[in-house]
Design a protein around this motif. Structure first.
Motif, PDB file in Angstrom:
ATOM      1  N   VAL A  93       0.838  -1.206   0.000  1.00 55.58           N
ATOM      2  CA  VAL A  93       0.000   0.000   0.000  1.00 55.58           C
ATOM      3  C   VAL A  93       0.874   1.257   0.000  1.00 55.58           C
ATOM      4  CG1 VAL A  93      -1.595   1.360   1.393  1.00 55.58           C
ATOM      5  CG2 VAL A  93      -2.031  -1.068   1.037  1.00 55.58           C
ATOM      6  N   ILE A  94       1.908   1.267   0.840  1.00 52.65           N
ATOM      7  CA  ILE A  94       2.770   2.452   0.917  1.00 52.65           C
ATOM      8  C   ILE A  94       3.432   2.718  -0.434  1.00 52.65           C
ATOM      9  CG2 ILE A  94       4.849   3.429   1.960  1.00 52.65           C
ATOM     10  CD1 ILE A  94       4.064   1.970   4.547  1.00 52.65           C
ATOM     11  N   THR A  95       4.002   1.666  -1.016  1.00 51.77           N
ATOM     12  CA  THR A  95       4.686   1.857  -2.303  1.00 51.77           C
ATOM     13  C   THR A  95       3.732   2.350  -3.376  1.00 51.77           C
ATOM     14  OG1 THR A  95       6.075  -0.024  -1.728  1.00 51.77           O
ATOM     15  CG2 THR A  95       6.181   0.754  -4.003  1.00 51.77           C
ATOM     16  N   PHE A  96       2.571   1.696  -3.458  1.00 51.69           N
ATOM     17  CA  PHE A  96       1.617   2.086  -4.503  1.00 51.69           C
ATOM     18  C   PHE A  96       1.090   3.498  -4.280  1.00 51.69           C
ATOM     19  CE2 PHE A  96       0.482  -1.354  -7.477  1.00 51.69           C
ATOM     20  CZ  PHE A  96       1.452  -2.253  -7.078  1.00 51.69           C
ATOM     21  N   ALA A  97       0.868   3.851  -3.013  1.00 49.81           N
ATOM     22  CA  ALA A  97       0.367   5.195  -2.730  1.00 49.81           C
ATOM     23  C   ALA A  97       1.432   6.231  -3.116  1.00 49.81           C
ATOM     24  CB  ALA A  97       0.004   5.327  -1.255  1.00 49.81           C
ATOM     25  N   LEU A  98       2.675   5.983  -2.722  1.00 55.02           N
ATOM     26  CA  LEU A  98       3.750   6.928  -3.038  1.00 55.02           C
ATOM     27  C   LEU A  98       3.919   7.055  -4.553  1.00 55.02           C
ATOM     28  CD1 LEU A  98       6.485   5.984  -0.388  1.00 55.02           C
ATOM     29  CD2 LEU A  98       4.924   7.927  -0.363  1.00 55.02           C
ATOM     30  N   ASN A  99       3.877   5.914  -5.233  1.00 56.92           N
ATOM     31  CA  ASN A  99       4.054   5.909  -6.680  1.00 56.92           C
ATOM     32  C   ASN A  99       2.899   6.607  -7.396  1.00 56.92           C
ATOM     33  OD1 ASN A  99       3.555   4.490  -9.447  1.00 56.92           O
ATOM     34  ND2 ASN A  99       5.720   4.143  -8.979  1.00 56.92           N
ATOM     35  N   SER A 100       1.691   6.266  -6.958  1.00 57.05           N
ATOM     36  CA  SER A 100       0.520   6.853  -7.593  1.00 57.05           C
ATOM     37  C   SER A 100       0.450   8.353  -7.325  1.00 57.05           C
ATOM     38  CB  SER A 100      -0.720   6.145  -7.071  1.00 57.05           C
ATOM     39  OG  SER A 100      -1.851   6.862  -7.372  1.00 57.05           O
ATOM     40  N   ALA A 101       0.924   8.769  -6.156  1.00 55.80           N
ATOM     41  CA  ALA A 101       0.946  10.203  -5.830  1.00 55.80           C
ATOM     42  C   ALA A 101       1.791  10.958  -6.843  1.00 55.80           C
ATOM     43  CB  ALA A 101       1.492  10.415  -4.429  1.00 55.80           C
ATOM     44  N   ALA A 102       2.929  10.351  -7.233  1.00 50.42           N
ATOM     45  CA  ALA A 102       3.819  11.013  -8.182  1.00 50.42           C
ATOM     46  C   ALA A 102       3.113  11.227  -9.517  1.00 50.42           C
ATOM     47  CB  ALA A 102       5.085  10.184  -8.386  1.00 50.42           C
ATOM     48  N   TYR A 103       2.441  10.191  -9.995  1.00 47.71           N
ATOM     49  CA  TYR A 103       1.748  10.314 -11.284  1.00 47.71           C
ATOM     50  C   TYR A 103       0.542  11.236 -11.180  1.00 47.71           C
ATOM     51  CZ  TYR A 103       4.559   6.755 -13.533  1.00 47.71           C
ATOM     52  OH  TYR A 103       5.593   6.085 -14.091  1.00 47.71           O
ATOM     53  N   SER A 104      -0.290  11.018 -10.152  1.00 46.63           N
ATOM     54  CA  SER A 104      -1.533  11.794 -10.096  1.00 46.63           C
ATOM     55  C   SER A 104      -1.252  13.263  -9.794  1.00 46.63           C
ATOM     56  CB  SER A 104      -2.500  11.198  -9.072  1.00 46.63           C
ATOM     57  OG  SER A 104      -1.931  11.194  -7.795  1.00 46.63           O
ATOM     58  N   SER A 105      -0.127  13.565  -9.141  1.00 54.82           N
ATOM     59  CA  SER A 105       0.147  14.974  -8.826  1.00 54.82           C
ATOM     60  C   SER A 105       0.293  15.788 -10.107  1.00 54.82           C
ATOM     61  CB  SER A 105       1.406  15.117  -7.967  1.00 54.82           C
ATOM     62  OG  SER A 105       2.556  14.814  -8.730  1.00 54.82           O
ATOM     63  N   GLU A 106       0.856  15.190 -11.140  1.00 57.33           N
ATOM     64  CA  GLU A 106       0.984  15.890 -12.429  1.00 57.33           C
ATOM     65  C   GLU A 106      -0.396  16.149 -13.031  1.00 57.33           C
ATOM     66  OE1 GLU A 106       3.392  17.332 -14.553  1.00 57.33           O
ATOM     67  OE2 GLU A 106       4.214  17.331 -12.545  1.00 57.33           O
ATOM     68  N   THR A 107      -1.231  15.109 -12.987  1.00 54.43           N
ATOM     69  CA  THR A 107      -2.590  15.246 -13.522  1.00 54.43           C
ATOM     70  C   THR A 107      -3.361  16.320 -12.757  1.00 54.43           C
ATOM     71  OG1 THR A 107      -2.496  12.863 -13.853  1.00 54.43           O
ATOM     72  CG2 THR A 107      -4.635  13.922 -14.144  1.00 54.43           C
ATOM     73  N   ILE A 108      -3.267  16.272 -11.420  1.00 54.49           N
ATOM     74  CA  ILE A 108      -4.031  17.207 -10.598  1.00 54.49           C
ATOM     75  C   ILE A 108      -3.513  18.636 -10.801  1.00 54.49           C
ATOM     76  CG2 ILE A 108      -4.676  17.822  -8.239  1.00 54.49           C
ATOM     77  CD1 ILE A 108      -4.359  14.780  -7.602  1.00 54.49           C
ATOM     78  N   ARG A 109      -2.189  18.764 -10.913  1.00 60.53           N
ATOM     79  CA  ARG A 109      -1.613  20.092 -11.166  1.00 60.53           C
ATOM     80  C   ARG A 109      -2.177  20.666 -12.466  1.00 60.53           C
ATOM     81  NH1 ARG A 109       2.044  22.559 -14.139  1.00 60.53           N
ATOM     82  NH2 ARG A 109       2.340  20.650 -15.312  1.00 60.53           N
ATOM     83  N   ALA A 110      -2.199  19.843 -13.489  1.00 64.86           N
ATOM     84  CA  ALA A 110      -2.743  20.302 -14.775  1.00 64.86           C
ATOM     85  C   ALA A 110      -4.215  20.677 -14.619  1.00 64.86           C
ATOM     86  CB  ALA A 110      -2.575  19.219 -15.832  1.00 64.86           C
TER      87      ALA A 110
END
Lengths: 219, 240
Positions: A93-110
């Motif tokens: 869970v920790i790894t997936f959350a950290l990883n997904s945060a990296a990807y989704s942060s770009e989407t959310i920023r846009a």
């Protein structure tokens, strides 16, 4: 070639229990990942350069290395480094959350940048503090715009969750492998979980469409 | 009361406002006019710090809002603003647009805010639209809602940034009528506009800007009949 699904029938309940594990795992990772991703996206649009640098560096690390390596590091290296015996599910869970945060942060920023700047000005002119403005005015509009992208990210999470089978989480994938090992039948259990993954992804897509329609109410 | 002292605003190398000083006493209605690019909107936006002045001071009721000690959120609560493009919150209904800031910022109860919101909607003639989303309204209706939203904070000052420029011609009047009614209530108003007839009729004073300078400052009857500067004369020849 002969397929014999009847041989794995007794193991079916065992496999089906994996649905819950996979779903729980995905849901938890998605919630944590998107929350963290939102915070990261706020750092990325911050006026303070060090915060932006941190968020960009963070993203580059998680995008620049294989997920399975991050997972292995989290699971095998954490006990060595901290002495804490991390469970496979925690590590996953920790790894997936950290990883997904990296990807989704770009989407959310846009998504945030795409919200008309007049919305920000209107909020400011009403004396709305930054935090409330983000929570009540900007982010709801941003999320509405990027909902399809976030659904894609969730689908990717759901399918990638099969990777946690490599560190011993008894998810769908792992259960198929266990059954395969017991019965010496590989094709049947793998096909069964393949169908289950497919149905879950279709369900998620449907649910997202319903949600999207509801959110488009105001258009 | 708004007092502006030696206000300068630059965007990079471009100096948009050059040493502007003026005063708007409480209850006065001023129209800010001038050619595009003259700095009208920037001047207006400096009054509630949507633009941060490069130099100079802006005082609201004697308080220097350009001072770092000033709580600008507090000041903005007292200065309503209406935008060219309405900027209604599209994900909230009309009544939610009106009650959001009063509830969250002023701390009114939901019931009080709704009552105030419905009163204001009645004043702008849109009571029946309370539960619609903004996307269902015409431009003129949106702008009237936007005016009501700003008024829901019960401000002492209202700023209007080209409130009718994005409207279809037949919708201009309904918005101007609301503003006219508002001008008679004794609220302080600063209006950036291209509606010369409206400025002449409603404003107590005309500020004419050109090239970042405050070129002329006169009552409308004086400004429109006998402008002093060549620049204002040329401008009026073109627009009247």
């Amino acid at each position: 070639m002969n397929l014999d699904f009847s041989q794995i029938l007794p193991s079916l309940p065992f496999i089906l229990k994996g649905i819950l594990v996979t779903l729980q795992f995905t849901l938890l990772s998605a919630i944590l990942g998107f929350t963290l991703g939102t915070l990261l996206s706020l750092l990325k649009i911050s006026n303070l350069k060090p915060l932006r640098w941190f968020a960009e560096f963070y993203t580059s690390i998680f995008r620049g290395t294989p997920l399975i390596l991050q997972l292995a590091l989290m699971y095998f290296a954490t006990p060595q480094l901290t002495g804490y015996k991390i469970t496979p599910i925690e590590a996953g869970v920790i790894t997936f959350a950290l990883n997904s945060a990296a990807y989704s942060s770009e989407t959310i920023r846009a998504g945030i940048m795409a919200v008309d700047k007049g919305q920000r000005e209107a909020s400011m002119s009403l004396g709305v503090p930054y935090k409330l403005m983000m929570l009540d005015i900007i982010l709801p509009q941003a999320f509405k715009n990027i909902l399809p992208a976030l659904v894609n990210e969730s689908i990717a999470l759901l399918k990638d969750s099969a990777l946690v089978s490599t560190i011993g989480v008894l998810d769908l994938m792992r259960r198929a492998q266990v059954v395969a090992g017991q019965t010496f039948l590989y094709f049947e259990p793998l096909i069964v979980v393949g169908v289950i993954y497919y149905i879950m992804v279709m369900g998620l897509t449907q649910a997202a469409q319903v949600l999207e329609r509801r959110m488009r109410r105001s258009d | 009361m708004i007092r502006i002292e030696h206000l300068v605003k630059s965007f990079g190398d471009l100096e948009v406002l050059k040493d502007i000083s003026t005063e708007v006493p409480t209850g006065q209605v001023v129209a800010i006019i001038g050619p595009s690019g003259s700095g009208k909107s920037t001047l207006l936006r400096c009054i509630n710090l949507l633009e941060i002045p490069t130099a100079g001071h802006v005082f609201i009721d004697g308080m220097d809002i350009t001072s770092p000690k000033c709580d600008i959120l507090k000041v903005r609560q007292n200065i309503g603003m209406v935008f060219q493009h309405f900027n209604l919150f599209p994900h909230k209904t009309v009544i939610e647009n009106l009650t959001y800031a009063p509830i969250k910022v002023r701390g009114l109860s939901k019931a009080d805010a709704s009552k105030l919101g419905l009163d204001l909607l009645a004043k702008v003639g849109l009571s029946e639209k309370a539960n619609e989303y903004p996307s269902r309204l015409s431009g003129g209706q949106k702008q009237r809602v936007a005016i009501a939203r700003a008024l829901a904070m019960e401000p002492d000052i209202m700023l209007f940034d080209e409130p009718t420029s994005a409207l279809d011609p037949e919708m201009v009047k309904e918005v101007l009528d609301v503003m006219k009614a508002l001008a008679n209530t004794g609220i302080t108003m600063a209006i950036v506009t291209h509606e010369m007839g409206f400025a002449r009729e409603v404003a107590d004073r005309i500020l004419f800007l050109d090239g970042g300078y405050l070129v002329e400052d006169a009552p409308p009857e004086v400004f429109f009949s006998s402008p002093k500067s060549d620049r204002a004369q040329q401008f009026l020849e073109k627009v009247l």
